[in-house]
Scaffold this motif. Structure first.
Motif, PDB file in Angstrom:
ATOM      1  N   THR A   1      -0.205  -2.388 -10.721  1.00  0.00           N
ATOM      2  CA  THR A   1      -0.482  -0.950 -10.834  1.00  0.00           C
ATOM      3  C   THR A   1      -0.541  -0.596 -12.316  1.00  0.00           C
ATOM      4  N   SER A   2      -1.603   0.082 -12.723  1.00  0.00           N
ATOM      5  CA  SER A   2      -1.750   0.538 -14.108  1.00  0.00           C
ATOM      6  C   SER A   2      -1.727   2.053 -14.141  1.00  0.00           C
ATOM      7  N   LEU A   3      -1.013   2.587 -15.100  1.00  0.00           N
ATOM      8  CA  LEU A   3      -0.879   4.037 -15.252  1.00  0.00           C
ATOM      9  C   LEU A   3      -1.295   4.413 -16.673  1.00  0.00           C
ATOM     10  N   GLU A   4      -2.064   5.468 -16.791  1.00  0.00           N
ATOM     11  CA  GLU A   4      -2.569   5.881 -18.109  1.00  0.00           C
ATOM     12  C   GLU A   4      -2.351   7.372 -18.306  1.00  0.00           C
ATOM     13  N   THR A   5      -1.873   7.730 -19.479  1.00  0.00           N
ATOM     14  CA  THR A   5      -1.802   9.150 -19.856  1.00  0.00           C
ATOM     15  C   THR A   5      -2.721   9.368 -21.054  1.00  0.00           C
ATOM     16  N   SER A   6      -3.174  10.604 -21.205  1.00  0.00           N
ATOM     17  CA  SER A   6      -4.089  10.881 -22.315  1.00  0.00           C
ATOM     18  C   SER A   6      -4.082  12.356 -22.627  1.00  0.00           C
ATOM     19  N   TYR A   7      -4.720  12.701 -23.715  1.00  0.00           N
ATOM     20  CA  TYR A   7      -4.936  14.095 -24.081  1.00  0.00           C
ATOM     21  C   TYR A   7      -6.163  14.150 -24.967  1.00  0.00           C
ATOM     22  N   ALA A   8      -6.711  15.330 -25.121  1.00  0.00           N
ATOM     23  CA  ALA A   8      -7.922  15.499 -25.916  1.00  0.00           C
ATOM     24  C   ALA A   8      -7.620  16.378 -27.114  1.00  0.00           C
ATOM     25  N   GLU A   9      -8.440  16.222 -28.160  1.00  0.00           N
ATOM     26  CA  GLU A   9      -8.368  17.168 -29.268  1.00  0.00           C
ATOM     27  C   GLU A   9      -8.762  18.545 -28.741  1.00  0.00           C
ATOM     28  N   LEU A  10      -7.931  19.517 -29.011  1.00  0.00           N
ATOM     29  CA  LEU A  10      -8.142  20.823 -28.418  1.00  0.00           C
ATOM     30  C   LEU A  10      -9.173  21.639 -29.189  1.00  0.00           C
ATOM     31  N   ASP A  11      -9.926  22.414 -28.459  1.00  0.00           N
ATOM     32  CA  ASP A  11     -10.881  23.354 -29.028  1.00  0.00           C
ATOM     33  C   ASP A  11     -10.356  24.749 -28.728  1.00  0.00           C
ATOM     34  N   PHE A  12      -9.675  25.356 -29.720  1.00  0.00           N
ATOM     35  CA  PHE A  12      -9.048  26.639 -29.452  1.00  0.00           C
ATOM     36  C   PHE A  12     -10.056  27.772 -29.358  1.00  0.00           C
ATOM     37  N   ALA A  13     -11.271  27.541 -29.817  1.00  0.00           N
ATOM     38  CA  ALA A  13     -12.311  28.531 -29.550  1.00  0.00           C
ATOM     39  C   ALA A  13     -12.638  28.529 -28.069  1.00  0.00           C
ATOM     40  N   ALA A  14     -12.451  27.385 -27.413  1.00  0.00           N
ATOM     41  CA  ALA A  14     -12.655  27.320 -25.972  1.00  0.00           C
ATOM     42  C   ALA A  14     -11.428  27.826 -25.225  1.00  0.00           C
TER      43      ALA A  14
END
Length: 738
Positions: A719-732
């Protein structure tokens, strides 16, 4: 002959696969496929789609069925023909051999997944002993239920009728219609829900549903509408299943803070959802299926789960981004069941300063041709002396008609019509009032000198006078005339229609440079004089700071230059200034809006850089700071006098920008890591969207990122588990506001 087992058995888990022609519910709806094996199951957050790889073999095989002790007696040889499962729905159940469901007495279900089979890859090799049969390994690929929304194209909209009923039109309307002008007019949602959700209000005029800000779509409103009115249907136009959005505790979706503007026409539902629920806005989503209800009366639901990327609420001016409610920790340590662990810390998310900036600051002001009350020339003639003489000469004779045609030539169109900002204008405007006879105010000052946001807008203290001390006035570099022009719209709203006004010009009656107290709009000057048969139109120059004021009588531009028309050749009676109520362009005023060379901006220092200074600039293009300078003419009174402003701030979004900066500081001030963790066993652990706070035994720093991918590999038993996040666009994160 080959041997095939009835189930795949890996370590302690068994996978059971069932299929059905529709995503129904209940044990009688699904057909178990004993020889259809699941090789791998990948669960992912949008915009990716879940995927499941299934396989089986065709040909002549001896089946073997294992008992509870692992003994597997051989059974009668059997032919296994190709399965026709394309476009069938599939249910994959991961069972636990070591646990029993107390409700059914059968093996406990660790994970259930639903999808749609779309790819059938067949490998066929003819057997020597059976010419009519072929053998080979066959592979099927099934996609998650989000795939249904990817194939669902929006080609219609549900709109409100004359009462609380609805009708359907044949195009997709945008959520929160954008007028695409310099100043946006938005909002096209009903004020009340119809059949459980909001729909579009298609009325061209604002009525009771449009006179407040209650008619603006939020992200939550839009999602509920899409799942209600644009869910996939079967051949009979009935919904394939129920589609629901999973709320937070308390019944809300974690996207109520979103104020959105999204096009829908000819786009898929998934494409619109991907834009609505974007990781750059600290939110994500996942679609999964479930069977709900009592045994024998189950129903099937497709569930859209929205989650956030933050473990604490992020305040915004429009509400807040709620904290993720599903918080978990994992212990990895030195367990033999833990395989490879990868931890990624991204330096791209570390900044020393955060800046939120909006549109260019504007000043609305009134300019005049010639000198103002402080004897400062603002606008000058935009034509030459030779052009003016050529205009007066006309065709060079006594033929009035020929002279009029000559004066209407294109090369003379600027005479008495084109007015430019004086190159020596110090960019101040003068107000002639009591008790101070003349006050001068800068058009633009350094942003650092702008007073903080105030509630009382009509005070002179908001503006700096040219006579103040230089260190206090701090006038900025002059606006570049060749790169600036009046805006197409002024932020002076019309009280009747609530629309932004176009720049407008007005004339004063009387001698040149000495207007009387009677004024009229340029396009309505004929109403102020019984014999006047002409009006004027205003056109802004695109290449220079200035404007063109044109008389609507060809060859009659001199009708606004009465005192300059002496000595002209013959003129028709209908174009004689003396008989037509001629005006003087020196009595011309224009109210318009100029952009500064600076944008409205708020900054926050996060720390002292040890090397390169890294600045994050958040663009919020609709954030505004609009001034009205003292002495600006905003209207003509009923008696024909001028209505002048004492100075005002029309729009001030600095507090909003400050909220965006603070939200960004909360996000970027938190340590976040993305991980990939592999277990040497089949163990459905955390659900998609669960925020992993800590990974004890591996990293001392917080993880603080949500699970966005899980892969169950039934061949290798991992079993493989992945977490992530993105660079935020605060105008969005904080989109255009009404």
């Amino acid at each position: 002959m080959a041997v095939i087992e009835s189930y795949y058995t890996y370590r302690h888990n068994t996978v059971r696969v069932c299929t059905a022609p529709t995503p129904g519910a209940g044990s009688t709806h699904w057909t178990e496929r004993p020889y259809l094996r699941c090789d791998g199951l990948t669960l992912v957050a949008a915009p990716d789609i879940d995927q499941c790889v299934l396989s089986y073999v065709t040909g002549r095989f001896i089946a073997r069925e294992a008992d509870e002790f692992g003994n597997a007696p051989l059974l009668t040889p059997t032919w296994f023909d190709a399965l026709e499962l394309n476009r069938q729905y599939v249910k994959v159940e991961v069972l636990d051999n070591n646990a029993v469901d107390p409700a059914t007495g059968e093996q406990a279900v660790l994970q259930t997944w639903y999808g749609l089979i779309e790819a059938d890859e067949r490998s066929e090799a003819q057997q020597a002993d059976e010419a009519t049969h072929r053998t080979g390994r066959q592979t099927l690929t099934a996609f998650g239920l989000l795939r249904l929304l990817e194939r669902q194209l929006i080609r219609s909209s549900v709109v409100k009728g004359t009462t609380l009923d609805t009708r359907t039109i044949g195009r997709g309307l945008p959520f929160n219609f954008e007028s695409r002008g310099a100043f946006s007019r938005r909002g096209n949602r009903t004020r009340l829900k119809i059949d459980g959700v909001y729909v579009f209000n298609f009325l061209p005029e604002r009525d009771d549903d449009h006179d407040t800000e209650d008619n603006f779509w939020t992200g939550s409103d839009a999602v509920q509408y899409l799942l209600k009115h644009h869910a996939p249907v079967d051949a009979g136009e009935s919904p394939l299943c129920d589609w629901v959005a999973e709320p937070l505790t308390g019944g809300a979706l974690p996207i109520d803070f979103l104020d959105i503007t999204v096009e829908t026409d000819r786009r898929s539902v998934k494409e619109v959802l991907d834009q609505l629920i974007d990781r750059r806005r600290m939110v994500g989503y996942w679609v999964y299926g479930r069977e709900v209800g009592a045994a024998g009366s189950e129903r099937f639901e497709a569930v859209l789960k929205v989650f956030t990327f933050t473990d604490s609420a992020v305040p915004l001016d429009s509400g807040e981004i709620p904290a993720n409610q599903d918080l978990q920790n994992l212990i990895a340590g030195a367990s033999t069941l833990v395989g490879q662990v990868q931890v990624r810390q991204l330096a791209t998310s570390r900044f020393d300063e955060i800046v939120a900036e909006g549109a260019y600051i504007t000043s609305t002001l009134t300019l005049r041709v010639g000198a103002n009350a402080a004897d400062v020339t603002e606008l000058v003639n935009g034509w030459t002396a030779s052009q003016e003489q050529a205009y007066l000469d006309g065709a060079g004779g006594d033929d009035a008609t020929a002279n009029t045609l000559a004066r209407a030539r294109d090369e003379l169109r600027d005479v008495f019509a084109r007015f430019l900002a004086d190159n020596d204008w110090p960019q101040t405007v003068a107000v002639d009032n009591d008790p101070d006879p003349v006050e001068e105010f800068f058009v633009a000052i350094y942003p650092s000198q702008i007073p903080q946001p105030v509630q009382d807008a009509d005070v002179h203290d908001l503006f700096l006078k040219s006579g103040e001390a230089e260190e206090d006035a701090a006038i900025q570099s002059p606006l570049a005339f060749h790169t600036h022009r009046f805006l197409d719209l002024t932020p002076l709203k019309d009280a009747q229609t609530n629309e932004y006004r176009r720049p407008f010009a007005f004339f004063g009656e009387g001698a040149a440079g000495s207007p009387s107290g009677l004024w009229s709009l340029a396009e309505h000057v004929s109403a102020a004089h019984a014999d006047r048969r002409f009006n004027c139109s205003l056109r802004l120059l695109q290449d220079r700071l200035g404007f063109h004021c044109e008389v609507n009588q060809p060859g009659g531009q001199h009708l606004i230059a009465a005192s300059h028309y002496s000595g002209a050749n013959a003129t028709p009676d209908e174009l004689q200034p003396a008989t037509q109520g001629g005006l003087e362009y020196e009595n011309l005023r224009i109210t318009g809006t100029l952009e500064w060379d600076d944008k409205v901006r708020v900054r926050k220092i996060l720390g002292t850089p040890t090397g390169e200074k890294r600045v994050l600039v958040l663009a919020v293009p609709d954030a505004r700071l609009d001034f009205v300078l003292p002495g600006t003419v905003t209207d003509i009174s009923e008696s024909g006098g001028l209505v002048e402003s004492t100075g005002a701030v029309l729009d001030d979004d600095r507090l909003r920008l400050a909220a965006i900066v603070e939200a960004a500081a909360i996000w970027y001030g938190t340590t976040r890591q993305a991980i990939t963790l592999t277990f040497r066993e089949l163990r459905p652990t955390l659900a998609i969207g669960t925020l992993l706070q800590r990974l004890w035994g591996v990293s001392d720093d917080p993880i603080n990122t949500p699970v966005t991918g899980i892969r169950l590999d039934f061949r290798s038993g991992t079993t493989s588990l992945e977490t992530s996040y993105a660079e935020l666009d605060f105008a969005a994160v904080v989109e255009a506001r009404p």
